[in-house]
Design an enzyme around this catalytic site. Structure first.
Site, PDB file in Angstrom:
ATOM      1  N   HIS A  64       0.793   5.480   1.151  1.00  0.00           N
ATOM      2  CA  HIS A  64       0.228   6.167   1.930  1.00  0.00           C
ATOM      3  C   HIS A  64       0.344   7.711   1.140  1.00  0.00           C
ATOM      4  O   HIS A  64       1.773   8.071   0.718  1.00  0.00           O
ATOM      5  CB  HIS A  64       1.036   6.366   3.172  1.00  0.00           C
ATOM      6  CG  HIS A  64       1.265   5.623   4.270  1.00  0.00           C
ATOM      7  ND1 HIS A  64       0.221   5.623   4.907  1.00  0.00           N
ATOM      8  CD2 HIS A  64       1.745   4.159   4.485  1.00  0.00           C
ATOM      9  CE1 HIS A  64       0.539   4.355   6.211  1.00  0.00           C
ATOM     10  NE2 HIS A  64       1.368   3.225   5.429  1.00  0.00           N
ATOM     11  N   HIS A  91       0.774  -1.354  -0.453  1.00  0.00           N
ATOM     12  CA  HIS A  91       0.101  -0.102   0.238  1.00  0.00           C
ATOM     13  C   HIS A  91       0.859   1.813  -0.003  1.00  0.00           C
ATOM     14  O   HIS A  91       1.965   1.112   0.895  1.00  0.00           O
ATOM     15  CB  HIS A  91      -0.958   0.399   1.305  1.00  0.00           C
ATOM     16  CG  HIS A  91      -0.409  -0.129   2.746  1.00  0.00           C
ATOM     17  ND1 HIS A  91       0.695  -1.557   2.184  1.00  0.00           N
ATOM     18  CD2 HIS A  91       0.405   1.042   3.544  1.00  0.00           C
ATOM     19  CE1 HIS A  91       1.123  -1.316   4.017  1.00  0.00           C
ATOM     20  NE2 HIS A  91       0.829   0.775   4.988  1.00  0.00           N
TER      21      HIS A  91
HETATM   22  P1  AMP Z   1       2.101   0.234   6.998  1.00  0.00           P
HETATM   23  O1  AMP Z   1       2.036   0.535   8.486  1.00  0.00           O
HETATM   24  O2  AMP Z   1       2.171   0.879   6.119  1.00  0.00           O
HETATM   25  O3  AMP Z   1       1.431  -0.880   6.831  1.00  0.00           O
HETATM   26  O4  AMP Z   1       0.249   0.973   7.180  1.00  0.00           O
HETATM   27  C1  AMP Z   1      -0.587   0.727   7.617  1.00  0.00           C
HETATM   28  C2  AMP Z   1      -1.752   1.329   7.621  1.00  0.00           C
HETATM   29  O5  AMP Z   1      -2.558   1.365   7.728  1.00  0.00           O
HETATM   30  C3  AMP Z   1      -1.929   2.299   8.715  1.00  0.00           C
HETATM   31  O6  AMP Z   1      -1.648   3.352   8.631  1.00  0.00           O
HETATM   32  C4  AMP Z   1      -3.554   1.754   9.131  1.00  0.00           C
HETATM   33  O7  AMP Z   1      -3.858   3.259   9.966  1.00  0.00           O
HETATM   34  C5  AMP Z   1      -3.952   1.555   8.438  1.00  0.00           C
HETATM   35  N1  AMP Z   1      -4.949   0.989   8.757  1.00  0.00           N
HETATM   36  C6  AMP Z   1      -5.017  -0.682   9.844  1.00  0.00           C
HETATM   37  N2  AMP Z   1      -6.550  -1.413   9.173  1.00  0.00           N
HETATM   38  C7  AMP Z   1      -7.152  -0.180   8.420  1.00  0.00           C
HETATM   39  C8  AMP Z   1      -8.606  -0.392   8.537  1.00  0.00           C
HETATM   40  N3  AMP Z   1      -9.102  -1.209   8.846  1.00  0.00           N
HETATM   41  N4  AMP Z   1      -9.062   0.623   7.965  1.00  0.00           N
HETATM   42  C9  AMP Z   1      -8.273   1.462   7.200  1.00  0.00           C
HETATM   43  N5  AMP Z   1      -6.907   1.663   7.232  1.00  0.00           N
HETATM   44  C10 AMP Z   1      -6.700   0.926   8.454  1.00  0.00           C
END
Ligand code: AMP
Length: 139
Positions: free
Chosen positions: A100, A98
């Site tokens: 950001h 993903h």
């Molecule tokens: P990373 O730490 O780069 O893997 O980013 C993962 C992101 O996913 C974090 O910023 C979380 O806040 C986000 N996240 C986790 N669960 C959900 C969810 N159910 N809906 C939207 N975002 C999420």
């Protein structure tokens, strides 16, 4: 077991959808580091930026660019951070590629700081280092 983004893609968990097509989904990050913080991901599971097939990677980055542009226009953002964490050590908590897209309003956002401090390069052979990396690049 499915990761949380696969479950969102499969409709098992609700999300705030910003964009969707056959290959890409973009949703608001549940954490909202800044207002409009969006995650752009491929629908077909892959682990991270480095292992994502190129064709899909390009589609994801295209959507990330368009969302960043829209956020500048509609949210009054004056900058955007585009980032993708690869590996736990780099802060990746969800093992599903993903990107950001984090709109920026202030130089010092309360929720978001990146500090990059350069190290002493005197001990590094910069030409040799650049060559070493270049030689290992995929054609
Ligand atoms: P990373 O730490 O780069 O893997 O980013 C993962 C992101 O996913 C974090 O910023 C979380 O806040 C986000 N996240 C986790 N669960 C959900 C969810 N159910 N809906 C939207 N975002 C999420």
């Amino acid at each position: 077991m499915k990761d949380i983004f696969c479950r969102i893609i499969d409709g098992e968990i609700p999300s705030s959808k910003v964009y969707e097509d056959d290959d890409v989904l973009a949703i608001l990050d549940i954490s909202q580091i800044t207002k409009g913080h969006t995650l752009v991901m491929p629908k077909k599971h892959c682990q991270d930026f480095l292992s994502c097939p190129q064709e899909i990677l390009h589609k994801v980055m295209d959507v990330a660019q368009r969302i960043g542009q829209a956020e500048m226009l509609v949210l009054g953002a004056v900058g955007v951070n585009i980032l993708s964490n690869v590996g736990e050590i780099a802060g990746q908590s969800v093992i599903h590629f993903h990107v950001h897209v984090i709109p920026r309003y202030l130089s010092q956002e309360p929720g978001f700081q990146i500090t990059m401090q350069s190290q002493d390069i005197a001990a590094i052979d910069m030409q040799d280092l650049a060559k070493t990396i270049h030689e290992k690049m995929e054609k």
